[in-house]
Write a protein that holds these residues in place. Structure first.
Motif, PDB file in Angstrom:
ATOM      1  N   ASN A 113       0.827  -1.209   0.000  1.00 54.75           N
ATOM      2  CA  ASN A 113       0.000   0.000   0.000  1.00 54.75           C
ATOM      3  C   ASN A 113       0.856   1.250   0.000  1.00 54.75           C
ATOM      4  OD1 ASN A 113      -2.331  -1.535   0.009  1.00 54.75           O
ATOM      5  ND2 ASN A 113      -2.621  -1.419   2.226  1.00 54.75           N
ATOM      6  N   GLN A 114       1.951   1.232   0.745  1.00 52.11           N
ATOM      7  CA  GLN A 114       2.855   2.378   0.763  1.00 52.11           C
ATOM      8  C   GLN A 114       3.475   2.614  -0.614  1.00 52.11           C
ATOM      9  OE1 GLN A 114       5.052   0.545   4.121  1.00 52.11           O
ATOM     10  NE2 GLN A 114       5.068   2.602   5.016  1.00 52.11           N
ATOM     11  N   ARG A 115       3.800   1.532  -1.285  1.00 50.36           N
ATOM     12  CA  ARG A 115       4.330   1.671  -2.644  1.00 50.36           C
ATOM     13  C   ARG A 115       3.290   2.319  -3.560  1.00 50.36           C
ATOM     14  NH1 ARG A 115       6.452  -4.210  -4.227  1.00 50.36           N
ATOM     15  NH2 ARG A 115       6.614  -3.191  -6.278  1.00 50.36           N
ATOM     16  N   TRP A 120       6.269   8.772  -0.254  1.00 54.36           N
ATOM     17  CA  TRP A 120       7.533   8.801   0.467  1.00 54.36           C
ATOM     18  C   TRP A 120       8.517   9.786  -0.178  1.00 54.36           C
ATOM     19  CZ3 TRP A 120      11.878   7.050  -2.240  1.00 54.36           C
ATOM     20  CH2 TRP A 120      11.631   6.356  -3.423  1.00 54.36           C
ATOM     21  N   SER A 121       9.535  10.145   0.598  1.00 50.60           N
ATOM     22  CA  SER A 121      10.548  11.066   0.086  1.00 50.60           C
ATOM     23  C   SER A 121      11.915  10.662   0.644  1.00 50.60           C
ATOM     24  CB  SER A 121      10.219  12.507   0.495  1.00 50.60           C
ATOM     25  OG  SER A 121      10.218  12.628   1.910  1.00 50.60           O
ATOM     26  N   LEU A 325       3.089  -3.262   9.594  1.00 46.71           N
ATOM     27  CA  LEU A 325       2.434  -4.232   8.723  1.00 46.71           C
ATOM     28  C   LEU A 325       2.026  -5.458   9.526  1.00 46.71           C
ATOM     29  CD1 LEU A 325       4.910  -4.213   5.673  1.00 46.71           C
ATOM     30  CD2 LEU A 325       2.755  -2.948   5.872  1.00 46.71           C
ATOM     31  N   SER A 326       0.920  -6.080   9.137  1.00 52.89           N
ATOM     32  CA  SER A 326       0.571  -7.363   9.727  1.00 52.89           C
ATOM     33  C   SER A 326       1.591  -8.401   9.275  1.00 52.89           C
ATOM     34  CB  SER A 326      -0.830  -7.791   9.284  1.00 52.89           C
ATOM     35  OG  SER A 326      -0.836  -8.122   7.900  1.00 52.89           O
ATOM     36  N   ARG A 378      -0.360  -8.854  -5.570  1.00 57.57           N
ATOM     37  CA  ARG A 378      -1.237  -9.151  -4.431  1.00 57.57           C
ATOM     38  C   ARG A 378      -1.858 -10.543  -4.533  1.00 57.57           C
ATOM     39  NH1 ARG A 378      -1.703  -3.437  -4.714  1.00 57.57           N
ATOM     40  NH2 ARG A 378      -1.520  -2.490  -2.617  1.00 57.57           N
ATOM     41  N   ARG A 379      -1.964 -11.055  -5.731  1.00 60.72           N
ATOM     42  CA  ARG A 379      -2.518 -12.416  -5.876  1.00 60.72           C
ATOM     43  C   ARG A 379      -1.516 -13.481  -5.429  1.00 60.72           C
ATOM     44  NH1 ARG A 379      -5.429 -10.208 -10.340  1.00 60.72           N
ATOM     45  NH2 ARG A 379      -3.694 -10.483 -11.788  1.00 60.72           N
ATOM     46  N   ALA A 380      -0.247 -13.129  -5.351  1.00 61.80           N
ATOM     47  CA  ALA A 380       0.778 -14.082  -4.901  1.00 61.80           C
ATOM     48  C   ALA A 380       0.759 -14.117  -3.380  1.00 61.80           C
ATOM     49  CB  ALA A 380       2.149 -13.671  -5.426  1.00 61.80           C
ATOM     50  N   LYS A 381      -0.022 -15.008  -2.806  1.00 62.01           N
ATOM     51  CA  LYS A 381      -0.183 -15.076  -1.357  1.00 62.01           C
ATOM     52  C   LYS A 381       1.079 -15.619  -0.696  1.00 62.01           C
ATOM     53  CE  LYS A 381      -4.334 -13.494  -1.427  1.00 62.01           C
ATOM     54  NZ  LYS A 381      -4.591 -12.129  -0.915  1.00 62.01           N
ATOM     55  N   PRO A 382       1.410 -15.106   0.486  1.00 65.92           N
ATOM     56  CA  PRO A 382       2.625 -15.569   1.167  1.00 65.92           C
ATOM     57  C   PRO A 382       2.472 -16.975   1.713  1.00 65.92           C
ATOM     58  CG  PRO A 382       1.387 -14.078   2.576  1.00 65.92           C
ATOM     59  CD  PRO A 382       0.716 -14.054   1.235  1.00 65.92           C
ATOM     60  N   VAL A 383       3.589 -17.648   1.855  1.00 69.23           N
ATOM     61  CA  VAL A 383       3.623 -18.969   2.490  1.00 69.23           C
ATOM     62  C   VAL A 383       3.942 -18.761   3.961  1.00 69.23           C
ATOM     63  CG1 VAL A 383       4.790 -21.206   2.549  1.00 69.23           C
ATOM     64  CG2 VAL A 383       4.378 -20.064   0.351  1.00 69.23           C
TER      65      VAL A 383
END
Length: 540
Positions: A113-115, A120-121, A325-326, A378-383
């Motif tokens: 989301n930050q990206r 940012w600066s 971040l969660s 975002r579709r690449a869910k973490p393991v």
């Protein structure tokens, strides 16, 4: 001499600044016009068009330069360059596409989301820190030192994790950079260190520990618990930090290991010990708890086998929060960042979308392409991997004693002069363990919280009489003791002072030995862990 030095710096700035425009505000507008005109020839229906756009090195460099001006601010950069050494540094960065791209990508926030928000600066203070390292060490302009210097500039000590044992005020960034550079060249760090990205180096160099504590930590683990170096498992030294309130305040990390603490100090120790050996690590917040997350080159290890990043001494990733971040979002973000080619492509799409004129035809196409690329990320869910280490999060379970070991060494002759009994010369071990020493030979380790672990050593006493016994031992804790018995009869309790986990000789204690074959038994009560290298007996 000072005048000559200043002249040389100014000359370097003038020569290096030949490619640096005089007016960076006007240059930003010029670059926008150049990139807008170039983008007009592309539809940007997919990533292939971006690759074609970037194929011209001059155009690719123009895009990176525009991003630098956008994120720092052209007026701020114009002011920054006025100092001669900073002007020379900026001229170098302006012309070095590799360094510029690495830096801009490393400065990009972690969260997805930050990206996307792109708010940012980059502060000129960050560039000033980097310029100082660049000027102090020419090695910092390439390879591992380059990535280390960037990381130290972006996240210097004191701006990462905070916790028990930290240095106040924070360590100097130049000293921190040199510390890890020298440790890397001396091969004191894990081999995986040289493969880290700049962002991963940031999670190492930002340690709030003093450089002296980082160096001590490596020496201490190498001496006291070299077995935990295997498969990058130094985080397991958290188990050696006694759970409970410390009897003394924390001046440094030696105090943390000696005095113990609850989840906060143990989390602080876990992050620091990983960083000391060159492993990226961060503090983790969980409901009513704090623990540690770290990156490993051995994903098959526990907990969460299969994960490169692991959370330890707490619950799993689903209950974790890291840097806002969660746990799942953190894992997803670091996984996205680890796909380097994809990360570069997406961020350069974002840079170009921000660079072209708002009304340009390419603007809408670039926005659509960027949204599609981020949706794929975002579709690449973490393991997550299974398992946690909650059992040791807020308590100290009893240590499971090691299996008995029997050996058949030749008895050591004890008589006139000095007799040395190596720890490896035991005939029996009860609950203790033997493993290799990093400085050669073997050592015996008596586990913490393991009642009455012992080791026996056969001797042949040539002459009955009084002897002085000295142990060469290592412990980072205060108040340790060892009981000595000979052929079943207790002779003495030997004090083992806190040696900060390094080899040291205990105070000599006088005992009386009968002549003939004898068995010396060292018994360690339930206390903190203690390593033994050798025993010495000297006739009085």
């Amino acid at each position: 001499m000072k005048a000559l030095s200043l002249l040389l710096v100014l000359l370097a700035a003038a020569l290096g600044g030949a490619g640096l425009p005089a007016d960076l505000v006007a240059e930003q507008a010029r670059l926008q016009a150049q990139l807008t005109a170039r983008a007009a020839g592309f539809g940007f229906a997919d990533a292939a068009d971006l690759r074609k756009f970037d194929a011209d090195p001059d155009v690719a460099l123009a895009l990176s330069r525009h991003q630098l001006l956008r994120k720092v601010g052209a007026p701020a950069l114009q002011a920054f360059r006025q100092e001669a050494s900073q002007g020379a540094f900026l001229a170098w960065l302006w012309g070095d596409a590799t360094a510029l791209n690495l830096f801009l990508e490393a400065a990009t926030p972690l969260g997805l989301n930050q990206r996307d928000e792109d708010q940012w600066s980059i502060k000129t203070g960050t560039l000033a820190r980097w310029a100082r390292l660049w000027q102090a060490d020419p090695d910092s302009r390439r390879g591992v030192p380059l990535r280390l210097a960037m990381a130290t500039a972006l996240l210097p000590p004191g701006e990462g994790n905070h916790g028990a044992g930290q240095q106040v005020p924070p360590p100097d960034p130049l000293g921190r950079y040199l510390h890890f550079k020298q440790a890397y060249l001396a091969k004191e760090l894990y081999p995986s260190f040289e493969r880290h990205s700049v962002w991963e180096y940031m999670q190492v160099v930002s340690s709030p520990a003093s450089d002296a504590d980082l160096a001590w930590t490596r020496r201490m683990v190498n001496t006291w618990r070299p077995d935990l170096r295997a498969k990058e498992m130094v985080v397991k030294t958290v188990s050696e930090v006694k759970y409970g309130n410390s009897p003394h305040p924390y001046g440094d990390y030696k105090d943390v290991l000696d005095g113990g603490g609850k989840c906060g100090p143990r989390s602080s120790w876990g992050v620091m010990v990983c960083q000391a050996f060159g492993l990226p690590a961060v503090g983790v917040a969980q409901p009513g708890h704090a623990c540690v997350a770290f990156k490993t080159a051995f994903p098959e290890t526990q907990p969460q086998p299969g994960n490169i990043w692991k959370v330890d001494y707490g619950a799993g990733w689903e209950k974790s929060r890291i840097n806002g971040l969660s746990g799942p979002d953190f894992l997803q973000a670091v996984a996205a960042r680890s796909r380097a080619a994809e990360f570069t492509r997406i961020e350069r799409t974002r840079w170009l979308g921000a660079a072209v004129a708002p009304a340009a035809p390419a603007q809408a196409a670039l926005k659509t392409l960027l949204v599609a690329q981020m949706a794929e990320v975002r579709r690449a869910k973490p393991v997550f991997g299974e398992g946690d280490n909650a059992a040791e999060a807020e308590k100290e379970p009893p240590t499971k004693a090691a299996a008995p070991v029997v050996a058949k060494p030749a008895p050591v002759i004890v008589g006139a002069g000095l007799a040395t009994l190596p720890a490896a010369g035991f005939s029996k071990l009860g609950g203790a363990r033997s493993h290799e020493s990093i400085d050669g030979g073997r050592q015996v380790y008596f586990e913490k919280n393991a009642p009455n672990t012992w080791a026996e050593f056969p001797v042949e006493v040539a002459r009955a009489g009084k002897y002085l016994i000295v142990l060469r031992a290592a412990t980072p804790n205060t108040g340790q003791t060892v009981d000595l018995a000979v052929s079943g009869q207790k002779l003495a309790t030997l004090p083992v002072p806190n040696s900060q986990g390094l080899w040291a000789d205990t105070p000599a204690v006088e005992i009386e030995l009968p002549a003939g074959p004898q068995v010396l038994r060292l018994t360690v009560p339930s206390q903190r862990g203690l390593a033994l290298k050798q025993l010495e007996l000297r006739a009085r």
